[in-house]
Design a protein around this motif. Structure first.
Motif, PDB file in Angstrom:
ATOM      1  N   ASP A 118      54.571   6.720 -41.294  1.00  0.00           N
ATOM      2  CA  ASP A 118      54.465   7.850 -41.794  1.00  0.00           C
ATOM      3  C   ASP A 118      55.381   9.410 -40.817  1.00  0.00           C
ATOM      4  O   ASP A 118      56.398   9.630 -40.964  1.00  0.00           O
ATOM      5  CB  ASP A 118      53.565   8.693 -42.672  1.00  0.00           C
ATOM      6  CG  ASP A 118      53.244   9.645 -43.462  1.00  0.00           C
ATOM      7  OD1 ASP A 118      55.341  10.420 -43.668  1.00  0.00           O
ATOM      8  OD2 ASP A 118      53.464  11.071 -43.696  1.00  0.00           O
ATOM      9  N   LYS A 124      60.592  15.840 -40.233  1.00  0.00           N
ATOM     10  CA  LYS A 124      59.634  16.685 -40.316  1.00  0.00           C
ATOM     11  C   LYS A 124      58.657  16.665 -38.998  1.00  0.00           C
ATOM     12  O   LYS A 124      58.275  16.599 -38.997  1.00  0.00           O
ATOM     13  CB  LYS A 124      58.697  17.123 -41.461  1.00  0.00           C
ATOM     14  CG  LYS A 124      59.495  16.639 -42.726  1.00  0.00           C
ATOM     15  CD  LYS A 124      58.204  16.850 -44.303  1.00  0.00           C
ATOM     16  CE  LYS A 124      58.830  16.140 -45.401  1.00  0.00           C
ATOM     17  NZ  LYS A 124      57.696  16.568 -46.933  1.00  0.00           N
ATOM     18  N   LYS A 202      59.249   4.542 -45.950  1.00  0.00           N
ATOM     19  CA  LYS A 202      59.723   5.683 -45.505  1.00  0.00           C
ATOM     20  C   LYS A 202      61.002   6.020 -45.102  1.00  0.00           C
ATOM     21  O   LYS A 202      61.572   7.271 -45.696  1.00  0.00           O
ATOM     22  CB  LYS A 202      59.216   5.624 -44.140  1.00  0.00           C
ATOM     23  CG  LYS A 202      58.961   6.992 -43.430  1.00  0.00           C
ATOM     24  CD  LYS A 202      58.136   8.654 -44.019  1.00  0.00           C
ATOM     25  CE  LYS A 202      58.351   9.747 -43.473  1.00  0.00           C
ATOM     26  NZ  LYS A 202      57.933  10.532 -43.349  1.00  0.00           N
ATOM     27  N   GLU A 212      64.480  16.872 -48.495  1.00  0.00           N
ATOM     28  CA  GLU A 212      62.944  16.865 -49.555  1.00  0.00           C
ATOM     29  C   GLU A 212      63.445  17.840 -51.009  1.00  0.00           C
ATOM     30  O   GLU A 212      62.919  18.937 -51.517  1.00  0.00           O
ATOM     31  CB  GLU A 212      61.881  17.589 -48.969  1.00  0.00           C
ATOM     32  CG  GLU A 212      60.747  16.840 -50.237  1.00  0.00           C
ATOM     33  CD  GLU A 212      59.289  17.448 -49.061  1.00  0.00           C
ATOM     34  OE1 GLU A 212      58.712  16.901 -48.592  1.00  0.00           O
ATOM     35  OE2 GLU A 212      58.580  17.980 -50.136  1.00  0.00           O
ATOM     36  N   ARG A 216      61.970  12.466 -52.219  1.00  0.00           N
ATOM     37  CA  ARG A 216      60.738  12.882 -50.630  1.00  0.00           C
ATOM     38  C   ARG A 216      59.515  13.557 -51.364  1.00  0.00           C
ATOM     39  O   ARG A 216      58.553  13.204 -50.374  1.00  0.00           O
ATOM     40  CB  ARG A 216      61.993  13.163 -49.192  1.00  0.00           C
ATOM     41  CG  ARG A 216      60.640  13.249 -47.980  1.00  0.00           C
ATOM     42  CD  ARG A 216      61.566  13.932 -47.529  1.00  0.00           C
ATOM     43  NE  ARG A 216      60.668  13.305 -46.122  1.00  0.00           N
ATOM     44  CZ  ARG A 216      60.983  13.149 -44.825  1.00  0.00           C
ATOM     45  NH1 ARG A 216      62.271  13.996 -44.315  1.00  0.00           N
ATOM     46  NH2 ARG A 216      60.252  13.874 -43.343  1.00  0.00           N
ATOM     47  N   LEU A 219      56.591  11.331 -51.388  1.00  0.00           N
ATOM     48  CA  LEU A 219      55.821  10.639 -49.911  1.00  0.00           C
ATOM     49  C   LEU A 219      54.984  11.768 -49.701  1.00  0.00           C
ATOM     50  O   LEU A 219      54.042  11.230 -49.123  1.00  0.00           O
ATOM     51  CB  LEU A 219      56.194  10.851 -48.438  1.00  0.00           C
ATOM     52  CG  LEU A 219      57.971   9.754 -48.274  1.00  0.00           C
ATOM     53  CD1 LEU A 219      58.699   9.889 -47.733  1.00  0.00           C
ATOM     54  CD2 LEU A 219      57.103   8.169 -48.546  1.00  0.00           C
ATOM     55  N   ASN A 220      53.883  13.051 -50.804  1.00  0.00           N
ATOM     56  CA  ASN A 220      53.165  13.768 -50.258  1.00  0.00           C
ATOM     57  C   ASN A 220      52.500  13.277 -51.256  1.00  0.00           C
ATOM     58  O   ASN A 220      51.446  14.212 -50.897  1.00  0.00           O
ATOM     59  CB  ASN A 220      53.917  15.379 -50.167  1.00  0.00           C
ATOM     60  CG  ASN A 220      54.985  15.535 -49.367  1.00  0.00           C
ATOM     61  OD1 ASN A 220      54.879  15.575 -48.714  1.00  0.00           O
ATOM     62  ND2 ASN A 220      55.926  16.711 -49.952  1.00  0.00           N
ATOM     63  N   HIS A 223      49.164  13.626 -50.656  1.00  0.00           N
ATOM     64  CA  HIS A 223      48.583  14.789 -49.368  1.00  0.00           C
ATOM     65  C   HIS A 223      47.476  15.740 -49.427  1.00  0.00           C
ATOM     66  O   HIS A 223      47.188  16.236 -49.070  1.00  0.00           O
ATOM     67  CB  HIS A 223      49.883  14.671 -48.774  1.00  0.00           C
ATOM     68  CG  HIS A 223      50.595  13.952 -47.759  1.00  0.00           C
ATOM     69  ND1 HIS A 223      51.798  13.900 -47.202  1.00  0.00           N
ATOM     70  CD2 HIS A 223      50.324  12.261 -47.753  1.00  0.00           C
ATOM     71  CE1 HIS A 223      51.518  12.721 -46.384  1.00  0.00           C
ATOM     72  NE2 HIS A 223      50.942  11.572 -47.090  1.00  0.00           N
TER      73      HIS A 223
HETATM   74  N1  GLY Z   1      55.081  13.277 -44.426  1.00  0.00           N
HETATM   75  C1  GLY Z   1      55.601  12.666 -46.024  1.00  0.00           C
HETATM   76  C2  GLY Z   1      57.071  13.323 -45.623  1.00  0.00           C
HETATM   77  O1  GLY Z   1      57.376  12.746 -44.702  1.00  0.00           O
HETATM   78  O2  GLY Z   1      58.017  13.862 -46.504  1.00  0.00           O
END
Ligand code: GLY
Length: 225
Positions: A118, A124, A202, A212, A216, A219-220, A223
């Motif tokens: 990740d 990020k 990813k 984002e 995107r 992906l959260n 979390h």
């Molecule tokens: N870890 C989530 C992202 O890279 O957007």
């Protein structure tokens, strides 16, 4: 940028990265010291910084310490930063690389399953402030990412599970075949295949929505919990 997945690659970092210059190698106390040393031994002018393990190190104070270390050692825009560790190290070292002299080369060598699948890709980088995670940071892509599955041999079981949970999340949201692979059991026997499948997800998401603004966010998922 290249993402190299190769057993033993940690000991050949100089064949994938340009380390013939000043190199700030950032690691933490939870990562075997031999890993950062293996990288430093392949740099012409290494400076190794070992931070205390844990999210509590992702502070403005440590960001300042990394920048000051580079200043004190005469780093210029031609030099670089290498992160050797998990997400905390990558986020902090990456943010220092993004900011020092308005941006110097950054390489990432993630050493946990979670950071390999990740945080090491996607650009990020950030620090935490006033109890708010990642509230100061940037999108700053690394020059290259080196994933050596051999480093996972020293990873505690809890950290292994933590990373595989992220893979399960990616599989549930994107990839039925990856989910079947996980459900077949013994994931560590097929970890290279699993890392590759997760990284493909990813990379595709980041390529479609780097900053984002929409996609995107998937992906959260999970979390916050
Ligand atoms: N870890 C989530 C992202 O890279 O957007």
């Amino acid at each position: 940028y290249p993402i190299i997945i190769q057993r033993g690659a940690l000991h050949r970092a100089n064949t994938h990265f340009d380390l013939q210059r000043k190199v700030l190698v950032v690691t933490d106390s939870g990562v075997p010291a031999a890993y950062a040393k293996a990288v430093a031994d392949r740099c012409s002018e290494p400076v190794v910084v070992t931070l205390p393990q844990g999210e509590g190190s992702k502070t403005i104070r440590n960001f300042e310490a990394l920048c000051r270390t580079m200043l004190e050692n005469g780093f210029t825009r031609a030099d670089c930063v290498v992160a050797v560790g998990g997400g905390m190290v990558g986020d902090l070292a990456g943010f220092a690389a993004a900011s020092f002299m308005r941006g110097i080369d950054f390489y990432n060598i993630p050493t946990t399953v979670l950071s390999q699948v990740d945080s090491s890709i996607g650009g990020k980088v950030a620090i935490d402030m006033d109890g708010i995670k990642n509230c100061v940071g940037a999108f700053y892509q690394p020059k290259a990412v080196l994933i050596d599955p051999d480093v996972l041999k020293t990873l505690p079981a809890r950290q292994m599970a933590n990373g595989l949970a992220e893979v399960a999340k990616m599989a549930v949201t994107f990839d039925e075949d990856l989910l079947a692979l996980l459900e077949a059991g013994h994931p560590m026997d097929r970890i290279e295949e699993i890392i590759l499948a997760a990284l493909k997800i990813k990379a595709a998401v980041v390529a479609a929505d780097e900053k984002e603004s929409g996609l995107r966010r998937v992906l959260n998922f999970g979390h916050t919990i």
